[in-house]
Design a protein around this motif. Structure first.
Motif, mmCIF file in Angstrom:
data_model
loop_
_atom_site.group_PDB
_atom_site.id
_atom_site.type_symbol
_atom_site.label_atom_id
_atom_site.label_comp_id
_atom_site.label_asym_id
_atom_site.label_seq_id
_atom_site.Cartn_x
_atom_site.Cartn_y
_atom_site.Cartn_z
ATOM 1 N N LEU A 143 22.172 -9.071 48.992
ATOM 2 C CA LEU A 143 21.778 -10.334 49.611
ATOM 3 C C LEU A 143 22.268 -10.422 51.051
ATOM 4 C CD1 LEU A 143 22.336 -12.793 46.637
ATOM 5 C CD2 LEU A 143 20.170 -11.922 47.521
ATOM 6 N N LEU A 144 23.410 -9.835 51.323
ATOM 7 C CA LEU A 144 23.904 -9.816 52.697
ATOM 8 C C LEU A 144 22.914 -9.075 53.591
ATOM 9 C CD1 LEU A 144 26.263 -10.611 54.544
ATOM 10 C CD2 LEU A 144 27.297 -8.393 54.011
ATOM 11 N N GLY A 145 22.373 -7.965 53.078
ATOM 12 C CA GLY A 145 21.376 -7.227 53.838
ATOM 13 C C GLY A 145 20.094 -8.013 54.021
ATOM 14 N N VAL A 146 19.628 -8.673 52.961
ATOM 15 C CA VAL A 146 18.399 -9.469 53.043
ATOM 16 C C VAL A 146 18.557 -10.610 54.036
ATOM 17 C CG1 VAL A 146 16.834 -10.989 51.749
ATOM 18 C CG2 VAL A 146 17.663 -8.869 50.707
ATOM 19 N N SER A 147 19.774 -11.177 54.103
ATOM 20 C CA SER A 147 20.005 -12.339 54.969
ATOM 21 C C SER A 147 19.937 -12.013 56.453
ATOM 22 C CB SER A 147 21.363 -12.971 54.640
ATOM 23 O OG SER A 147 22.433 -12.126 55.051
ATOM 24 N N GLU A 148 19.871 -10.729 56.792
ATOM 25 C CA GLU A 148 19.689 -10.352 58.190
ATOM 26 C C GLU A 148 18.287 -10.715 58.683
ATOM 27 O OE1 GLU A 148 22.095 -9.185 60.171
ATOM 28 O OE2 GLU A 148 23.464 -9.425 58.474
ATOM 29 N N THR A 149 17.353 -10.845 57.746
ATOM 30 C CA THR A 149 15.961 -11.132 58.123
ATOM 31 C C THR A 149 15.379 -12.374 57.457
ATOM 32 O OG1 THR A 149 15.184 -9.626 56.386
ATOM 33 C CG2 THR A 149 15.437 -8.714 58.600
ATOM 34 N N ALA A 158 11.256 -7.477 36.609
ATOM 35 C CA ALA A 158 11.848 -6.541 37.565
ATOM 36 C C ALA A 158 13.337 -6.822 37.708
ATOM 37 C CB ALA A 158 11.164 -6.679 38.932
ATOM 38 N N THR A 159 14.076 -5.829 38.140
ATOM 39 C CA THR A 159 15.484 -6.015 38.460
ATOM 40 C C THR A 159 15.600 -6.802 39.762
ATOM 41 O OG1 THR A 159 15.633 -3.991 39.773
ATOM 42 C CG2 THR A 159 16.014 -3.793 37.390
ATOM 43 N N TYR A 160 16.795 -7.298 40.041
ATOM 44 C CA TYR A 160 16.950 -8.028 41.301
ATOM 45 C C TYR A 160 16.788 -7.093 42.492
ATOM 46 C CZ TYR A 160 21.841 -6.364 41.655
ATOM 47 O OH TYR A 160 22.969 -5.604 41.756
ATOM 48 N N GLN A 161 17.176 -5.815 42.324
ATOM 49 C CA GLN A 161 16.985 -4.863 43.426
ATOM 50 C C GLN A 161 15.497 -4.676 43.728
ATOM 51 O OE1 GLN A 161 18.852 -4.263 40.654
ATOM 52 N NE2 GLN A 161 20.677 -3.057 41.138
ATOM 53 N N GLU A 162 14.704 -4.512 42.678
ATOM 54 C CA GLU A 162 13.264 -4.335 42.850
ATOM 55 C C GLU A 162 12.630 -5.580 43.460
ATOM 56 O OE1 GLU A 162 12.366 -1.333 39.071
ATOM 57 O OE2 GLU A 162 12.471 -3.506 38.761
ATOM 58 N N THR A 163 13.095 -6.742 43.039
ATOM 59 C CA THR A 163 12.545 -7.992 43.552
ATOM 60 C C THR A 163 12.889 -8.192 45.016
ATOM 61 O OG1 THR A 163 12.812 -8.949 41.343
ATOM 62 C CG2 THR A 163 12.391 -10.482 43.166
ATOM 63 N N LEU A 164 14.135 -7.934 45.377
ATOM 64 C CA LEU A 164 14.542 -8.108 46.775
ATOM 65 C C LEU A 164 13.832 -7.123 47.690
ATOM 66 C CD1 LEU A 164 18.353 -8.779 46.275
ATOM 67 C CD2 LEU A 164 16.566 -10.440 46.822
ATOM 68 N N ALA A 165 13.398 -5.994 47.141
ATOM 69 C CA ALA A 165 12.638 -5.029 47.942
ATOM 70 C C ALA A 165 11.240 -5.549 48.266
ATOM 71 C CB ALA A 165 12.540 -3.694 47.204
ATOM 72 N N MET A 166 10.786 -6.589 47.564
ATOM 73 C CA MET A 166 9.468 -7.178 47.798
ATOM 74 C C MET A 166 9.501 -8.301 48.831
ATOM 75 S SD MET A 166 8.113 -7.581 43.857
ATOM 76 C CE MET A 166 8.611 -6.414 42.593
ATOM 77 N N VAL A 167 10.690 -8.664 49.307
ATOM 78 C CA VAL A 167 10.824 -9.759 50.266
ATOM 79 C C VAL A 167 10.140 -9.382 51.571
ATOM 80 C CG1 VAL A 167 12.483 -11.076 51.648
ATOM 81 C CG2 VAL A 167 12.925 -10.645 49.215
ATOM 82 N N LYS A 168 9.418 -10.347 52.147
ATOM 83 C CA LYS A 168 8.717 -10.113 53.409
ATOM 84 C C LYS A 168 8.978 -11.267 54.368
ATOM 85 C CE LYS A 168 4.477 -12.050 51.405
ATOM 86 N NZ LYS A 168 3.075 -11.753 50.990
ATOM 87 N N ALA A 169 8.513 -11.131 55.588
ATOM 88 C CA ALA A 169 8.731 -12.159 56.605
ATOM 89 C C ALA A 169 8.183 -13.499 56.129
ATOM 90 C CB ALA A 169 8.058 -11.754 57.911
#
Length: 288
Positions: free
Chosen positions: A207-213, A162-173
């Motif tokens: 990553l800046l967006g992901v780091s909010e959560t 997967a691309t990094y965008q697709e992978t980061l979309a799979m991140v969960k709590a």
């Protein structure tokens, strides 16, 4: 430290002492750039999501996880029977031109090319052909112990092409994100499309967006550009060796950064103490 199946420029095995200090506890480690899986092999998260845009890399890891013994047999035979420069190029040609090569054999070919090719570099031309020249090693190492250790650890992991965008979309709590992208100014032709400054900037924004959560940790070259795109992160500078098992490169050093950003608001959950293993519960912070 646990060594890896593949030789890999920029492998994190040598810097795990510094890097581990920045990786917080979590339920799952998410890596959008799989590389050699050095971080997976030298941490102790309950689960892993390991992804990469290179299908050959992900196929290798899946084959080792799911078909360990057959893979060892096929790969060992390939190493034993093809130890000349001529045979290297024959294996490389089959790898590049035979779309019908079974997945298990493709994985064995990929390992062979990595261990026999120049400095373990993984590079493709614009047609998608693996194009690393012969490495002229007297006795290429067959990583049997590393394969067996990886197969055991990989039972906790999911491998995705997967691309990094697709992978980061799979991140969960509860996830921790670690990114080791192609470095700015080096290793940019890791796969056919390359990794440009625009890609670097896009990754930093994601990553800046992901780091909010979720906690995010990133490795990269230490340049004015990377310090700029990660200016919202806490940055630590480290110095690392730039060599892959070649004596001529033993004294080459380069500066890197470890960029870290964690959510400001979090709530406690029960997780693992990575130093002590699964039997030691600790309270860690996960974003609200």
């Amino acid at each position: 430290m646990n060594k890896t199946i593949l030789k890999f420029p920029g492998s994190k095995v040598r810097v795990m002492g510094e890097l581990s200090a920045h990786l917080p506890a979590g339920n799952r480690l998410v890596e959008p750039f799989a590389g050699s899986c050095a971080v997976m092999m030298n941490t102790d998260y309950p689960e892993y999501l390991i992804a990469d845009i290179n299908p050959e890399l992900i196929n290798l890891y899946r084959q080792v996880k799911e078909h360990t013994r057959p893979f060892i047999v096929v790969a060992m035979a390939l190493f034993t029977q093809n130890n000349t420069e001529e045979s290297y190029y024959e294996v490389r040609k089959e790898f590049n031109t035979n779309p019908g090569l079974p997945l298990l054999e493709r994985a064995a070919h990929f390992l062979y090319l990595n261990r026999h090719g120049y400095r373990g570099v993984c590079r493709y031309n614009r047609r998608g052909d693996f194009n690393i020249p012969y490495g002229h090693y007297s006795a290429p190492y067959f990583p049997l112990a590393e394969i067996e250790a990886f197969a055991k650890k990989a039972q906790r992991a999911t491998f995705e092409c997967a691309t990094y965008q697709e992978t980061l979309a799979m991140v969960k709590a509860g996830d921790v994100v670690y990114c080791d992208p192609p470095y700015h100014g080096t290793f940019t032709d890791y796969h056919t499309g390359g990794f440009t400054e625009d890609d670097q900037h896009s990754l930093a924004c994601c990553l800046l967006g992901v780091s909010e959560t979720n906690p995010v940790v990133v490795s990269n070259s230490d340049t004015m550009f990377t310090r700029s795109i990660f200016r919202a992160f806490d940055i630590t500078k480290i110095t690392v060796a730039r060599s892959v098992g070649v004596k001529a490169g033993d004294k080459k050093r380069a500066a890197e950064i470890i960029a870290v950003r964690k959510p400001e608001n979090a709530w406690p959950v029960i997780g693992w103490d990575m130093a002590s293993g699964p039997d030691s519960s600790v309270v860690m912070e996960v974003p609200q």
